[in-house]
Design an enzyme around this catalytic site. Structure first.
Site, mmCIF file in Angstrom:
data_model
loop_
_atom_site.group_PDB
_atom_site.id
_atom_site.type_symbol
_atom_site.label_atom_id
_atom_site.label_comp_id
_atom_site.label_asym_id
_atom_site.label_seq_id
_atom_site.Cartn_x
_atom_site.Cartn_y
_atom_site.Cartn_z
ATOM 1 N N LYS A 64 0.831 -1.210 0.000
ATOM 2 C CA LYS A 64 0.000 0.000 0.000
ATOM 3 C C LYS A 64 0.872 1.269 0.000
ATOM 4 C CE LYS A 64 -2.340 -1.632 3.638
ATOM 5 N NZ LYS A 64 -1.836 -3.030 3.692
ATOM 6 N N THR A 65 1.838 1.318 0.905
ATOM 7 C CA THR A 65 2.728 2.479 0.953
ATOM 8 C C THR A 65 3.508 2.591 -0.353
ATOM 9 O OG1 THR A 65 3.017 1.908 3.282
ATOM 10 C CG2 THR A 65 4.464 3.616 2.394
ATOM 11 N N ASP A 109 -1.523 6.191 6.790
ATOM 12 C CA ASP A 109 -1.613 4.772 7.111
ATOM 13 C C ASP A 109 -2.538 4.592 8.317
ATOM 14 O OD1 ASP A 109 -1.095 2.133 6.780
ATOM 15 O OD2 ASP A 109 0.995 2.203 7.421
ATOM 16 N N THR A 158 -5.949 -1.763 7.372
ATOM 17 C CA THR A 158 -6.082 -3.213 7.419
ATOM 18 C C THR A 158 -7.519 -3.576 7.797
ATOM 19 O OG1 THR A 158 -5.298 -3.007 9.685
ATOM 20 C CG2 THR A 158 -3.692 -3.705 8.057
ATOM 21 N N ARG A 217 6.423 -8.165 1.716
ATOM 22 C CA ARG A 217 7.311 -7.792 2.826
ATOM 23 C C ARG A 217 7.919 -9.030 3.463
ATOM 24 N NH1 ARG A 217 4.426 -4.336 6.531
ATOM 25 N NH2 ARG A 217 5.253 -2.566 5.362
#
Ligand code: ADP
Length: 327
Positions: A64-65, A109, A158, A217
């Site tokens: 997302k980032t 975020d 989330t 990640r």
């Protein structure tokens, strides 16, 4: 715990920066999202306007980032990154909004955690590029409006269900990121290995990808640990055998489950005969935080069919019993 590092988070974040794909063409997977955004970028550019506000949701580590930074690069603007808990006081968010230049992207975020006040400041900012500030107190209080330069808000969460509907409704594009396919993760591992100058075979990358819980990640994190192992224990090249040996040593099983995943499933099986069992009960039986179970562990366990959610609670599927060696 591979999913939630607490120590050396800063160092890890710095390293993570260097691994982020810089442009849309380098962003692997999420085909549908890329299609939607390619059109949005082109249309916004043609009109000379900023992008629509965008809400991205899904488990941590899915990109997302990274996508927010890519959008800034594609639109040739800057991206300011912040997180909802950092916008506690009204002046934090006002200051940030006033500092945005034409078309800039503001990435928030954990946007479901915004305070009510911050959220109310955001509504006119998103809708009319305006902030309303109350000056003074009580009867002499006055509201003054300041105009902002048009900007794009990218929100990430989330927990889409925890967003208020007025906030959700102000996003032009709402998109869920999905878990990555093993082939996509393989490509990500190969790309990262190249950046880290680590020799790796296709099979070695595939083995890491298979155990990465569908999450870039985690794939990158596992790769770094396997690299350490191979440099100490072997020639340095990551083969399938090296990856398997290293990940077994690090307690990441062939489905990518770690110690906590297995603890959750085991305690559901041994204490509750596989369920149904409530989230809070699982949390207290395992000593894990219920929110972490819900946002980090459970989505993947459900994705690979080891856990199910029913209206009466969570249940463990027969595949999970089998995977953990029960009858
Ligand atoms: P999120 O914001 O969803 O938690 P991030 O954007 O921080 O996730 O991504 C975590 C890491 O995974 C980044 O450092 C990046 O290198 C990698 N990554 C994420 N998505 C992709 C992708 N589609 N292609 C390549 N690498 C990715």
């Amino acid at each position: 715990n591979l999913l939630q590092p607490t120590a050396a988070v800063d160092e890890q974040e710095k390293q993570e920066e260097s691994l982020r794909p810089p442009r849309l063409a380098d962003y692997i997977g999420q085909k549908e999202l890329k299609e939607v955004l390619t059109i949005a970028i082109q249309a916004a550019k043609n009109r000379g306007e900023p992008l629509d506000h965008l809400l991205l949701y899904g488990p941590p580590g899915l990109g997302k980032t990274t996508m927010s930074l890519i959008l800034a690069a594609e639109m040739e603007v800057s991206c300011k990154i912040t997180t909802a808990p950092a916008l506690e006081r009204p002046r934090d968010i006002v200051g940030l909004l006033m500092s945005m230049k034409q078309g800039d992207i503001l990435f928030i975020d954990e946007i479901h955690r915004l305070s009510r006040m911050a959220e109310e400041l955001l509504y006119p900012a998103m809708e009319d590029f305006r902030v309303d500030i109350t000056i003074g107190k009580g009867q002499s209080a006055k509201t003054r409006s300041f105009s902002l330069l048009p900007f794009t808000l990218v929100g990430a969460t989330t927990r889409i269900g925890s967003l208020t509907s007025p906030l959700r409704d102000r996003f032009g594009i709402i998109h869920r990121l999905r878990f990555y396919e093993p082939e996509e993760l393989s490509q990500i591992v190969l790309r990262t290995a190249e950046i880290l100058k680590t020799p790796i075979t296709d099979e070695g990358a595939a083995e890491i990808a298979r155990r990465a819980r569908g999450t870039p990640r985690i794939a990158n994190r596992l790769l770094k640990r396997v690299r350490d192992y191979s440099q100490v224990k072997a020639s340095g090249e990551i083969t399938q055998q090296i990856a398997t040996d290293a990940l077994t040593l690090f307690n990441v099983d062939p489905l990518g489950l770690d110690w906590t995943d297995r603890l959750i499933l085991k305690s559901m099986i041994e204490n509750f005969n596989g369920g149904p069992v409530g989230l809070e009960t699982i949390a207290s039986a395992t000593g894990e935080d219920s929110q972490t179970i819900e946002e980090v562990y459970e989505p993947y366990l459900m994705q690979i069919g080891l856990m199910q959610r029913t209206h009466r609670g969570r249940t463990v599927t027969p595949a999970a019993w089998k995977h953990l060696g029960y009858d």
